[in-house]
Enzyme design. Structure first.
Site, PDB file in Angstrom:
ATOM      1  N   ASN A   1       0.840  -1.208   0.000  1.00  0.00           N
ATOM      2  CA  ASN A   1       0.000   0.000   0.000  1.00  0.00           C
ATOM      3  C   ASN A   1       0.873   1.255   0.000  1.00  0.00           C
ATOM      4  OD1 ASN A   1      -2.524   1.270  -0.140  1.00  0.00           O
ATOM      5  ND2 ASN A   1      -2.587   1.596   2.085  1.00  0.00           N
TER       6      ASN A   1
ATOM      7  N   SER B   1      10.421   8.982   0.466  1.00  0.00           N
ATOM      8  CA  SER B   1       9.709   8.738  -0.798  1.00  0.00           C
ATOM      9  C   SER B   1       9.733   9.951  -1.702  1.00  0.00           C
ATOM     10  CB  SER B   1       8.257   8.332  -0.518  1.00  0.00           C
ATOM     11  OG  SER B   1       8.207   7.133   0.211  1.00  0.00           O
TER      12      SER B   1
ATOM     13  N   HIS C   1     -14.684  47.864 -28.922  1.00  0.00           N
ATOM     14  CA  HIS C   1     -16.008  47.792 -28.291  1.00  0.00           C
ATOM     15  C   HIS C   1     -17.040  47.239 -29.275  1.00  0.00           C
ATOM     16  CE1 HIS C   1     -14.261  50.278 -25.116  1.00  0.00           C
ATOM     17  NE2 HIS C   1     -13.802  51.053 -26.079  1.00  0.00           N
TER      18      HIS C   1
ATOM     19  N   SER D   1     -24.644  20.623 -38.723  1.00  0.00           N
ATOM     20  CA  SER D   1     -25.835  20.658 -37.881  1.00  0.00           C
ATOM     21  C   SER D   1     -26.703  19.468 -38.241  1.00  0.00           C
ATOM     22  CB  SER D   1     -26.616  21.959 -38.107  1.00  0.00           C
ATOM     23  OG  SER D   1     -27.911  21.885 -37.543  1.00  0.00           O
TER      24      SER D   1
ATOM     25  N   VAL E   1     -21.596  25.400 -41.686  1.00  0.00           N
ATOM     26  CA  VAL E   1     -20.168  25.075 -41.569  1.00  0.00           C
ATOM     27  C   VAL E   1     -19.682  25.837 -40.342  1.00  0.00           C
ATOM     28  CG1 VAL E   1     -17.909  25.072 -42.667  1.00  0.00           C
ATOM     29  CG2 VAL E   1     -19.968  24.910 -44.085  1.00  0.00           C
TER      30      VAL E   1
END
Length: 525
Positions: free
Chosen positions: A161, A194, A241, A365, A372
């Protein structure tokens, strides 16, 4: 005797008698309210489980469809993560770098190289210099390491483990019969915690993975640079903008992204990946107590740098992962810019500035045959969002560990492959989108022809140069919210008290030619 079949419908559960090939109108139990389903719809429903009563609750019907206790064998079809399923073919090359097997292999590399390093320390008499035969044997363990060896390590882990201890036991098993190496079995993992092994394993993983990431980044940058050069002289209407603004060129707008991405790409490449080999809390406690005559910090630095990793002299049990946070932040910034590019390309396609090459057989679609769609840029944007959120989390989490260490970094580090695979997936999607693009110069011309008001800027600047009062205000009154045409703009120019040479320059100016140094900037990127 009739039986009932429970069916999952959009409104809840339906049921019908199995005695009838085509069901009559069915009852639907939704929130305790019984509704009726028309026979034509009921006939199309798929039988998925047998039940003895109408209105069986949803969880029971679902559990009879797929039993959680049975599970499914892992394939690309049954994988939980789409990276191992739907997108597996696009990122499977990363499995040799980021998979559990790859992590085990990197750990084995570190453990073997550490044992070889110990054999080179003169003061460490218990591990004398290895013969060529012993060295070749150990290097052969690395060269021959394969998936079956990885599975053997996992078998040890089922008992221990503990993933790194399993590496130690695996290596002891591999060398125990070698007459020379069998004498130094207990020096495998000597002085190590480890995290000495793990941090260097992940460092090797990141160094390797970064090479592939940089290669993909370079491909994206190169593709965008090609757009910049190819379309350097194609004028287009800018939008600030979302509204018409001073013109640029398509190439210049591509060059902006190219330059920004290259800066971040170089940041990714320059991050120093660091490692440690300093024991349980970063102080070489066990090393110095056992062999006080050895200069362990110098040994550690020499070992870490021999792996191509930069040495970190100040750590706790773990290398603090600051370098990973720095790396991932640079990758995230690159992703931010790429997402900005994806969104702009989506907008330019929507405006008609770019057409998309039609791929034979591809469907845009399920109901609108003409579509496209810019799906590649959309897929890239979506996966970049996931990647950026994970990169942000890893970057902030990995720098935080309680006192000398806790385990929270361990489970997070295991997600590195997922995160960088999402990045690669996004980059590839953008590349596919770029490869489908064709500039529609007719569309860019139409936009420019319809927006003569953008010449208000150069006209008012000429008015300033020659001392005409309130140039901005006069142009604002003339253009703001008004329909400005070529003719009305020329008429306005004729009213100005300007030298004839200046007027002539303004007469010759069009939205197509008012692009400043855009073409030059695009060509030079």
């Amino acid at each position: 005797m009739s039986s009932s079949i429970a069916l999952l419908g959009p409104c809840g559960l339906v049921a019908r008698s199995s005695n009838s090939a085509v069901p009559r109108a069915l009852q639907i139990d939704r929130g305790g309210q019984r509704l009726r389903m028309p026979p034509a719809i009921a006939a199309a429903r798929l039988d998925i489980s047998e039940t003895s009563a109408i209105g069986t609750n949803f969880p029971e019907a679902l559990s009879s469809f797929v039993s959680p206790s049975e599970g499914l064998e892992l394939t690309e079809l049954t994988a939980i993560s789409p990276l191992d399923g739907r997108y597996a073919n696009k990122v499977k090359f990363l499995r040799t770098i980021f998979s559990e097997y790859a992590l085990i292999r990197y750990r084995v590399i570190v453990e073997v190289q550490w044992l070889l390093k110990l054999s080179q320390i003169p003061e460490l008499k218990e591990v004398p210099p290895f013969t060529d035969n012993a060295r070749s044997f150990l290097l052969g363990v690395l060269a021959d390491f394969n998936v079956n060896d990885g599975a053997a390590v996992k078998n040890f882990e089922r008992v221990t483990n503990h993933d790194v201890k399993a590496i130690e036991y695996f290596l002891k098993g591999r060398i125990k019969d070698h007459p020379e190496l069998s004498k130094v079995l207990e020096f495998i993992h000597f002085g190590c915690t480890s995290e000495d092994i793990n941090n260097l394993a992940y460092a090797l993983m990141l160094l390797n993975g970064r090479e592939h990431l940089l290669k993909k980044m370079d491909e994206v940058i190169s593709a965008i640079r090609s757009l910049a050069h190819k379309h350097a002289n194609v004028p287009m209407l800018s939008r600030t903008h979302g509204q018409p603004a001073s013109p640029s060129t398509i190439g210049k707008e591509m060059a902006n992204f190219c330059y920004r991405m290259e800066l971040q790409r170089n940041q990714v490449a320059s991050v120093s990946i660091k490692g440690k080999m300093a024991g349980a809390v970063g102080n070489y406690n066990a090393h110095c107590f056992t062999y006080p005559e050895i200069k362990w910090e110098a040994v550690a630095e020499s070992f870490v740098t021999s792996l191509g990793v930069d040495f970190n002299p100040y750590t706790t049990q773990i290398e603090p992962h600051d370098c990973i946070a720095e790396l991932f932040d640079a990758v995230r910034r690159f992703g931010n810019i790429l997402e900005d590019f994806d969104r702009d390309m989506w907008a330019y396609i929507s405006l008609g500035y770019f057409k998309q090459k039609v791929v034979p057989g591809e469907v845009g679609s399920s109901t609108m045959p003409h579509k496209v769609n810019p799906i590649d840029f959309e897929n890239s944007e979506g996966n970049l969002g996931l990647a950026k959120s994970w990169l942000s989390h890893l970057g902030s989490k990995l720098q935080v560990s309680r006192m000398q260490r806790d385990l929270t970094d361990s489970t997070v580090l295991r997600q590195i492959g997922q995160v960088l695979a999402l990045c690669v997936l996004s980059y590839d999607s953008t590349l596919r989108g770029i490869n489908k693009l064709e500039v529609d110069e007719a569309a860019t011309r139409r936009d420019l022809d319809a927006t003569w008001e953008v010449l208000a800027e150069p006209i008012q600047m000429m008015m300033r140069r020659y001392g005409i009062e309130k140039p901005y205000e006069k142009l604002k009154e003339f253009t703001r919210g008004a329909a400005v045409t070529k003719e009305s703009m020329r008429e306005f120019i004729e009213t100005l008290d300007l030298p004839e040479a200046a007027k002539e320059r303004l007469r010759l100016l069009t939205p197509h030619t008012y692009c400043g140094k855009a073409a030059e900037l695009a060509s030079n990127v």
